[in-house]
Each structure stands twice: as C-alpha cells, then as structure tokens.
Enzyme design. Structure first.
Site, PDB file in Angstrom:
ATOM      1  N   GLU A 189       0.811  -1.215   0.000  1.00 27.41           N
ATOM      2  CA  GLU A 189       0.000   0.000   0.000  1.00 27.41           C
ATOM      3  C   GLU A 189       0.846   1.269   0.000  1.00 27.41           C
ATOM      4  O   GLU A 189       0.565   2.220  -0.708  1.00 27.41           O
ATOM      5  CB  GLU A 189      -0.877  -0.042   1.257  1.00 27.41           C
ATOM      6  CG  GLU A 189      -1.891   1.061   1.309  1.00 27.41           C
ATOM      7  CD  GLU A 189      -2.364   1.263   2.741  1.00 27.41           C
ATOM      8  OE1 GLU A 189      -2.982   2.289   2.974  1.00 27.41           O
ATOM      9  OE2 GLU A 189      -2.079   0.409   3.596  1.00 27.41           O
ATOM     10  N   ASP A 190       1.940   1.283   0.811  1.00 24.22           N
ATOM     11  CA  ASP A 190       2.661   2.537   1.026  1.00 24.22           C
ATOM     12  C   ASP A 190       3.913   2.724   0.172  1.00 24.22           C
ATOM     13  O   ASP A 190       4.467   3.805   0.126  1.00 24.22           O
ATOM     14  CB  ASP A 190       3.083   2.642   2.507  1.00 24.22           C
ATOM     15  CG  ASP A 190       1.892   2.877   3.419  1.00 24.22           C
ATOM     16  OD1 ASP A 190       0.801   3.096   2.879  1.00 24.22           O
ATOM     17  OD2 ASP A 190       2.058   2.809   4.650  1.00 24.22           O
TER      18      ASP A 190
END
Length: 701
Positions: A76-77
């Site tokens: 996600e990051d």
C-alpha cells in the site's frame, strides 16, 4: 523499543532457526521499502510493522503471520507489487499481505459506508485465510496504543470504529486480552474524562479492598490444600470499560460493581475443575441460579470455564471462574492460542472450527444483503457477547444470541426451514414464534409446504442471518406479486383498446423498454404493479405506433383477495367483498382498495391514471375487517352477549371498545372480521336480535 535482534531472540523460544531467519528477511525487506518514511510521532516507519509482529509473537503466531505483519504496509505505502512479494516470500505470505492491504481506507460518500465496505472486504479476506484478521487486529492494536499523536476528531473516529467493530471481532474470536485492551484504549480516547474518573476510583477502591481480597484468597488456597488439589488462585480486576458499561447499561453505582470480588482458579485438568467447584461450594454457599458450565457447553467463541457466585464472609458476593491452563490460554488468546498451522492436520478444531463457521456465516450474509450498510447492520447484531443454548428435537445443541426467537432458530437450522416455518413447539408445548428462547429449551419447528416468511417477523428476529433471509424472501415475493398484478393491470387497460399483451409485437415491446431504459419486460410489469408507472400510460406507449387513442371503458379488474404484498385495503373505509370498489395506485405501495364512496379519494376518483375500476372475483377468499357501532341499553355482561352473538354468526371480534353515553345507553365500537357482505348481514342480524339494541351502523370514512 527492542530492535530486530531482540525480537529474533524472543522468536527462537518457539520457532525454528529457519523460520526466524525468514522473519528477519521480511523485516530487512520492509526496512528498505519504508526507507525515508516516518510515522506521525517522528519515528522511522519500520517501528510500526515490528511492533505489530511483537503483538503477534505474544500470541505465539506462526512465522508466515509474522512475515505478513512485517510487510503489511509494503504494497500500500511503497508501490511494491504483490508479484514482487510472491517472488521473494512465497504465495501464502503475499496473499496475507494483500488481504491486509485491501482492508485499508478507501474513499466513499460517507464514513459509515466506508466502514461497511472495509468490513465486507475483511470478510472476504478472512474467508480465504483467517490469519488476515489476526494481522489486522494487531495492526489496529498498535495504532490504538499510539493514538495520542492524532487530532481529537480523528482519535474519536478511530476509537468508535474500534469499539464497534474490532473489539467485538476480537471477542468473537475468543481473544479476551486483546478485546480488553481495545475497549480500555477506545474508552480512554472516546471519553478521556470519564475514563480518568473511573481509573482514580478503581485505584482508591483497590487500596480499601486489599485486606478482604487477601483473606478470601487465603481461604480459597487453604480449601484447595485441605482437599489435596493443586491450583493457582488469582484475584481478577474488572477492566475500566466494563465497569463503565455496567454503570450505564444496568444503572448501577460504582460501589455496587466494586462490591463483587472476582477470582480465578487455574488447575491441571478438566476433572479437577469439577472437584474444585464442589470444594468451593462447601466452603461458601452458592447463589442459586448463578452457576454456568461453559466447559460442557462452550461459548460461541470457544471460551470454556466454570462460573459460580458465592456468599462469602459477611455476605459479600464472590465470583469464581474455574478452568484449566489450556482453557486460560484459549480464553486470553482465542483462535491464536492453538494455531492450526503449527500442525499438518488440515481439519480445524475447537475454536478454529467455530471461527471458520462464523466467517462462513458472515459471507452468507454478505451475499444476501442488499448493500454494505445493511450487511454491517446484520454483522453487528451477530457480534454478540451473550448466547442462549437450545436443543433440536434430536438433542443437537444450537448456539443463538440472547433474545433469539423460534424464527432465528429455524433459520439457524436451515434457510428452507426458516422460510417455510408456520409455528413452533417449545418443550413440546405450542408457543408463539415471537417468544424469546431460554437456555436449555428444546425447540421444534413446524413447517408447511408453500408457507412464506411474514414481514412482521422482522420486528422480533435477532440474528443477522434470519433478518437477511426474510428480507431477501420478501423482496422476491414482492417482485413476483408485483409482476403478476402489473400484468393484470396492463391487460385490463389494453382490453379497453380491444387489444391484449399477446397481440403486441415483440419489437414494439423492445422499443418501449429502450424508451424506459429497462432490460426485461418483467421490470416494467413490476413498476406497474408497485404503482410507480401507470398501466394507462404504458398501454398508450405500446399502442402508439398503431395510432390508437385513449381506451374506452373496459370491464372492471377482478381481485381475489390473495394478491399479497402489493394489494392492500384502505383503513379509512374498510371495503369487504360485495362492496362497490375502486383501486387507487400509490407509488411504491402498489394498489390500495377503497370504497367507491370513500371521501379520501374523491379528488382522484375519475382520473384513469390514478384510479381503476375494480370488482370482486367470484372465488374471493380471506377475512376482512369491518367497524360497527352498536347503540344499546346498558345491561350486565354486555360485552359477553355481543361476543356470543358475533361468534354464533361465525364472525370474529378483532377489537372492542365501549363508550357510555349516559347512565342508560351504551355505545360499543366493534371491529369484526367477516368473509363478505352476506356474512356481515348475518352478523348484524344476530346482533339486532339482542334485547335492548337501538341502532347498528357500519362506520366508513
């Protein structure tokens, strides 16, 4: 916070060296991926995945869960693809990371909808591998521990979501320790002042109670020694959120809650639990009706223990839980305590099997629910803390939430049993379907072929499964009835044009569907049946290419009284078979039947788009309510006389009210159910034959 080396040392106590190295590799990969990123507190980002892994290590989770915890924010990051993780760490770990990533925030219209959508995704991920939820719970727990750095508004929002969803899930999976921490951290963030007041009060009370707790503990230890049994006696602290909940929910004062002394006795095996129970019951008198055996019948989340409440010294109540070490571990860590993946045995046991069963139920709710908000409403109902245990006629135990009824039980047995149930027997006596069930009852469901769910059930069912299936069945029933009525209304209007649906060319029907932006003809008929579109207008559209004009008056549409959900009878004028009637088309409600003379529809009476001429079919069935006003001389036993007369004419009194006009004359209003006008005439004739009757009037608007 200790670094990766200290963490690896901790892991070596229960994982093999190869597995510890894999976890190390995942840590270094995450450290590189998050390089340069920092948390709100200013620490390097990688401290968060390490802390989440530490929480899972406390529960002795397997190496794949720990690797997923290390990597849970990577997809996600940091923009690293799932495929890259699969290549590095294998399919299982990348699936777990992907499952956790998908549970992170997305943008929706409302916060409630976002929460609901996230929860739906969680259900899907849990179904594939239940470890996803454990990593997510640990992630949420670390975020809750470090909430201070966020703004007040954000803190409260996260705390509310934790109390509403994550704490009940932890409870449902039997993870008591995590649930308690979620609740206390959430409480502190939601209501800081209240939490602090309760903390101070508990601290003060603990000091005052120290002496009496010590005495009770000593007497319990001596009792076990006398009986030659080994066991550990621990004083239990009530956690702050549960004190707050009891004070609010049960309207109890703080002192009342703190006056109960709680202890836990931990022994070596199940047999000893029951022997200890006998010993403590001979030491102090037990409270009648307060003993619960969760060892023989575990709670839905797998919790096992014996619970009893005793009258202690000076009459103080003592709550005691007796369990084995294994049960203690299960109670604290639930599904994580006996991790399935430690063994090669693929069949889930105990708590794991129960958790699987619950997840399966959640998925079933998801498929049936109309939207994510309806789904989450049902799941919240199912994240219940209390259960009742009832038996099927064959002796199988069913667990249901507190307050469940026979309808909830029927749907828990099987959807088809629920859909076709008509009544029930509780402990062999006939009982209403709405009666709440008590633990230990035997419930038998009576079904009938062709029976359908009743909309009234929605007002008393408790489980999400029952609610979802009833709504689903009613939607289907309503649709088929709407289509049926819509077809009859349309044909009736077309008859006025000397036409019929069968005569309309298929291409004309398709053209009208395209005009109304509909896929299938049934959708259009349903819209007509529900009163959302007028049969008159649709008929003209279908015939417009043939140059037809408005219909001449065709014969009235016959109704049979069995049209169900899309046809209702007006309460203002209560029509019955034999009365001259009209149908008023009301958007969303379908058709409402009124008397021709009803004042409420006088304005739309001659509008063919709003009203349609109706007649009663020869084979009309059912019972119809009529309101009568009877004026008669006052006499003893008057209501009994009226009831006897109505009964003699095969009528039934639904409602009765009396209004005395003066000392001599009484006015009685009756709601009587009859089959038709002829039946009503028979009822009135019987009433007229009574002595002292002055006048009988049928009330209409």
């Amino acid at each position: 916070m200790p670094g990766i080396d200290a963490f690896a040392d901790r892991l070596s106590s229960y994982l093999g060296p190869d597995q510890v190295n894999l976890v190390r590799r995942a840590y270094y990969y995450a450290e590189q991926a998050h390089d340069g990123q920092r948390r709100r507190s200013g620490e390097p980002y990688v401290t968060h995945p390490l802390a989440v892994s530490n929480i899972l290590a406390d529960m002795h989770m397997d190496h794949q869960s720990l690797m997923a915890a290390m990597l849970h924010d990577v997809i996600e990051d940091t923009g690293i693809a799932k495929e890259a993780l699969t290549a590095q760490f294998g399919e299982t770990v990348s699936e777990l990371v992907d499952g956790v990533s998908k549970l992170t925030q997305m943008n929706f219209e409302t916060k409630a909808e976002a929460q609901a959508e996230n929860f739906q995704k969680m259900a899907m991920a849990m179904a594939r591998d239940i470890r996803v939820i454990l990593v997510k719970l640990a992630d949420r727990l670390h975020n809750m521990r470090t909430l201070e750095v966020l703004s007040g508004e954000k803190r409260r929002r996260i705390a509310k979501e934790t109390l509403e969803i994550y704490a009940p899930i932890a409870n449902r999976l039997g993870m008591h320790t995590m649930r308690v921490e979620f609740e206390d951290l959430g409480f502190k963030a939601m209501h800081p002042m209240r939490a602090e007041r309760i903390r101070q009060a508990v601290k003060k009370a603990r000091g005052n109670r120290r002496e009496i707790v010590g005495k009770i503990q000593e007497s319990l230890v001596n009792c076990l020694a006398r009986e030659g049994m080994e066991g550990q006696v621990i004083g239990r602290e009530k956690h702050h959120y549960s004190i707050y909940q009891k004070m609010r929910g049960k309207r109890k004062a703080f002192n009342e809650i703190m006056d109960v002394y709680a202890f836990r006795i931990i022994v070596d095996k199940v047999n000893t639990c029951y022997r200890v129970l006998g010993a403590v019951h001979s030491l102090y008198k037990p409270f009648p009706g307060r003993f619960k055996d969760y060892i023989a019948i575990p709670k839905a989340n797998g919790y096992q223990s014996l619970h009893t409440t005793l009258f202690g010294m000076h009459g103080v109540p003592i709550e005691i839980q007796i369990r084995t070490r294994e049960m203690e571990e299960m109670a604290n860590h639930g599904i994580a305590a006996h991790w399935l993946y430690k063994s090669n045995d693929e069949t889930p046991k105990g708590t794991h099997a129960r958790a699987r069963q619950w997840v399966k139920g959640v998925l079933e709710l998801q498929q049936r629910a109309g939207n994510s908000l309806e789904f989450i409403e049902n799941v919240k109902i199912d994240l219940f803390p209390d259960e009742v245990y009832v038996f099927t006629p064959k002796g199988r135990i069913m667990e249901l939430p507190k307050g469940s009824t026979a309808v909830d039980f029927a749907y828990a047995v099987h959807t088809d049993v629920g859909n076709s149930c008509i009544t029930c027997r509780i402990n062999r006596r006939l009982a209403p379907l709405s009666e709440p069930l008590q633990s230990g009852q035997t419930v038998e469901i009576v079904t009938a072929p062709g029976a359908r769910p009743n909309p009234a059930w929605l007002s008393f069912v408790v489980t999400g499964k029952a609610r979802t299936h009833i709504r689903h069945a009613l939607k289907l029933q309503r649709r088929s009835e709407s289509i049926n009525l819509g077809e009859r209304l349309l044909n009736k209007t077309l008859t006025g044009f000397d036409s019929h649906l069968e005569k309309i060319p298929q291409e004309r029907i398709q053209a009208v569907l395209a005009e109304y932006r509909m896929e299938v003809f049934e959708d259009l008929l349903e819209e007509i049946g529900l009163g959302n579109r007028m049969a008159y207008v649709v008929a003209r559209r279908l015939l417009s290419s043939e140059g037809e004009e408005a219909p001449s008056a065709g014969g009235p549409l016959a109704i049979r009284g069995t049209e169900g959900l899309v046809l209702s009878y007006a309460k203002c004028c209560t029509p019955i078979p034999g009365d001259p009637i009209v149908g008023h088309l009301s958007a969303g409600k379908g058709m409402v039947v009124h008397l021709e003379s009803c004042k409420n529809i006088s304005e739309v009476r001659h509008n063919p788009e709003k009203c349609i001429q109706l007649s009663w079919a020869k084979d009309v069935t059912g019972e119809f309510n009529v309101e009568l006003r009877v004026e008669l001389e006052h006499q003893r036993g008057l209501i009994a006389l009226l009831a006897t007369s109505v009964n003699a004419a095969d009528g039934n009194i639904e409602k009765i009210s009396m209004d005395e006009r003066d000392g001599r004359i009484s006015v009685v209003q009756l709601v009587v159910s009859v089959h038709d006008r002829v039946h009503l005439a028979r009822v009135i004739k019987k009433l007229r034959a009574l002595k002292g009757v002055i006048r009988i009037t049928r009330l209409r608007s």
